[in-house]
Design a protein around this motif. Structure first.
Motif, mmCIF file in Angstrom:
data_model
loop_
_atom_site.group_PDB
_atom_site.id
_atom_site.type_symbol
_atom_site.label_atom_id
_atom_site.label_comp_id
_atom_site.label_asym_id
_atom_site.label_seq_id
_atom_site.Cartn_x
_atom_site.Cartn_y
_atom_site.Cartn_z
ATOM 1 N N ARG A 314 0.845 -1.195 0.000
ATOM 2 C CA ARG A 314 0.000 0.000 0.000
ATOM 3 C C ARG A 314 0.881 1.246 0.000
ATOM 4 O O ARG A 314 1.812 1.357 0.801
ATOM 5 C CB ARG A 314 -0.913 0.019 1.221
ATOM 6 C CG ARG A 314 -1.858 1.227 1.284
ATOM 7 C CD ARG A 314 -2.618 1.234 2.590
ATOM 8 N NE ARG A 314 -3.383 0.013 2.754
ATOM 9 C CZ ARG A 314 -3.937 -0.346 3.911
ATOM 10 N NH1 ARG A 314 -3.771 0.400 4.991
ATOM 11 N NH2 ARG A 314 -4.636 -1.475 3.984
ATOM 12 N N MET A 316 0.451 5.462 0.066
ATOM 13 C CA MET A 316 -0.413 6.630 0.212
ATOM 14 C C MET A 316 0.265 7.817 -0.463
ATOM 15 O O MET A 316 1.345 8.242 -0.064
ATOM 16 C CB MET A 316 -0.658 6.932 1.691
ATOM 17 C CG MET A 316 -1.318 5.800 2.467
ATOM 18 S SD MET A 316 -2.972 5.402 1.867
ATOM 19 C CE MET A 316 -3.843 6.885 2.336
ATOM 20 N N PRO A 321 -4.989 6.385 -1.499
ATOM 21 C CA PRO A 321 -4.359 5.060 -1.403
ATOM 22 C C PRO A 321 -4.151 4.401 -2.757
ATOM 23 O O PRO A 321 -5.003 4.462 -3.647
ATOM 24 C CB PRO A 321 -5.361 4.264 -0.561
ATOM 25 C CG PRO A 321 -6.682 4.882 -0.867
ATOM 26 C CD PRO A 321 -6.421 6.333 -1.127
#
Length: 439
Positions: A314, A316, A321
């Motif tokens: 993941r 950001m 996201p």
């Protein structure tokens, strides 16, 4: 606002590092100022003052070389006498004021302020000042009569403006008391006959918007007087429009539901909210997975946050996201993230573990299954004791006594095996004398 405050002057003195005591030039146009006061005490070195488009009715300021009062509401022209002691004043602008329409306006100012060199952008000639001084008693009387007429007219305008303001406030109060009924009670007989079913929130919003546009068009097409009250009415109307627009925009804003990254059963989802290009590469040589994310080139790295998990990664980007499910399980502790100095891309290297994630079960790789089976077979062979079988009839012990020889013997010549002729090998062979012999 109406008054000049120290904070107002300080906010408009950025060119002087917000220091007001040494300020020499100040611009306060379109600030709804009604009176000039305290400037001479706060700004003793002030030389140029711009006050266009305010609500000033009288003049009062000293120590200036240039004073601009364009488009205000100065109707008492005799108030320019307060500038007689300002010996440094050279330029004065009064155009756009009611007093500028008086008969004898320019001659009165030129004769009253003899230190002036320019009036309304036009140079004052010597002959013009001499003529103005000669006719000053007559001109002064004319100016006083026009000022009286102007003051009477202003009193009527103020009374009418206050009456209109009260009526407007009463209409607004009625509208708030009975929403949806313009000026009539919801319990009247006429209202019962004309009650209609609600058309929904969207229809009411469109109807209100149409009505507001009609009211706005009517307001701007309505003729108005050039008075401070009409200026204030325009400012109030514009402020009301701004507030209505803010309320409408707040209603239109829909609260977006939070982005779902992990389902209730714990399954990670693929998400690309920043809409970035990316590539995922399986580096079998180094047994790792490489993610190349096309982050904006000039974006600050502090706006990027990377989180590597065993089954997904993941990123950001400015709070948005980017999440990608990985084809194999990786080692988060051994992963690394770097940015390219030329392209700005974010490159994440994630070493793989021995197994591959398929759904929720861990299975071995096809290539590694063959390798593992061969390793196990080799280990089993090493554990087994292998024995060499020898024919007992040919079994013999080495002659230990002849291993070490005291005398050196000449090396024996190895006798070559007898050559086998072709005739002995093949009975049908015929020797051709022309063919040279084989070596």
């Amino acid at each position: 606002m109406g008054r000049i405050t120290e904070d107002l002057i300080r906010r408009n003195a950025e060119h002087n590092d917000c220091v007001i005591f040494s300020l020499e030039e100040l611009s306060l146009h379109q600030q709804e100022i009604e009176r000039l006061e305290h400037i001479d005490k706060w700004c003793r070195d002030l030389k140029i003052l711009y006050l266009q488009n305010n609500l000033i009715g009288k003049i009062g300021c000293e120590g200036l070389t240039k004073l601009d009062l364009t488009v205000n509401f100065i109707g008492e022209l005799s108030s320019v006498k307060t500038l007689q002691h300002n010996i440094h004043l050279k330029e004065l602008f009064l155009m756009g004021n009611p007093c500028a329409d008086f008969d004898g306006y320019r001659q009165f100012v030129v004769a009253t302020l003899q230190q002036l060199k320019w009036l309304d952008g036009k140079e004052i000639e010597r002959s013009e000042r001499i003529q103005a001084l000669q006719n000053f008693p007559v001109i002064e009387q004319q100016i006083r009569e026009q000022e009286k007429a102007y003051c009477l007219k202003r009193a009527k305008d103020k009374e009418e403006a206050q009456r209109n303001l009260r009526e407007e406030e009463e209409n607004e109060a009625k509208g708030r008391s009975y929403p949806g009924f313009e000026g009539q009670s919801p319990f009247s007989v006429e209202s019962k006959d004309h009650i209609q079913a609600p058309e929904g929130q969207e229809g009411e919003c469109n109807q209100k918007k149409f009505k507001d546009s009609e009211d706005d068009l009517e307001f701007w097409n309505k003729p108005s007087l050039f008075t401070p009250e009409s200026r204030l009415e325009t400012l109030r109307h514009m402020e009301k429009q701004r507030k209505d627009q803010e309320k409408l925009s707040e209603k239109k804003k829909k609260v977006k539901p939070p982005r779902i990254l992990i389902t209730k059963d714990g399954k990670a989802l693929n998400v690309n909210e920043p809409k970035l290009d990316f590539s995922l590469k399986d580096d079998e040589k180094h047994n790792q997975i490489i993610l190349d994310l096309a982050v904006y080139r000039y974006m600050d790295t502090s706006l990027i946050n990377v989180d590597v998990q065993p089954t997904y990664v993941r990123v950001m980007v400015k709070g948005k996201p980017f999440q990608l499910v990985l084809p194999a399980e990786v080692k988060p502790d051994s992963s690394s993230a770097k940015r390219s100095q030329t392209t700005g891309h974010l490159v994440i290297c994630m070493p793989k573990v021995d197994g591959v994630i398929t759904g929720w079960r861990q299975t071995s790789k096809p290539g590694e299954s063959t390798l593992d089976s061969s390793r196990e077979h080799t280990n089993q062979r090493r554990k087994q004791i292998e024995k060499l079988e020898v024919d007992p009839s040919k079994h013999s012990f080495p002659d230990v006594a002849n291993i070490v020889q005291e005398k050196k013997h000449r090396p024996r010549r190895v006798q070559s095996e007898p050559k086998i002729t072709a005739s002995e090998e093949d009975p049908d062979f015929e020797d051709n004398p022309e063919v040279p012999p084989l070596i």
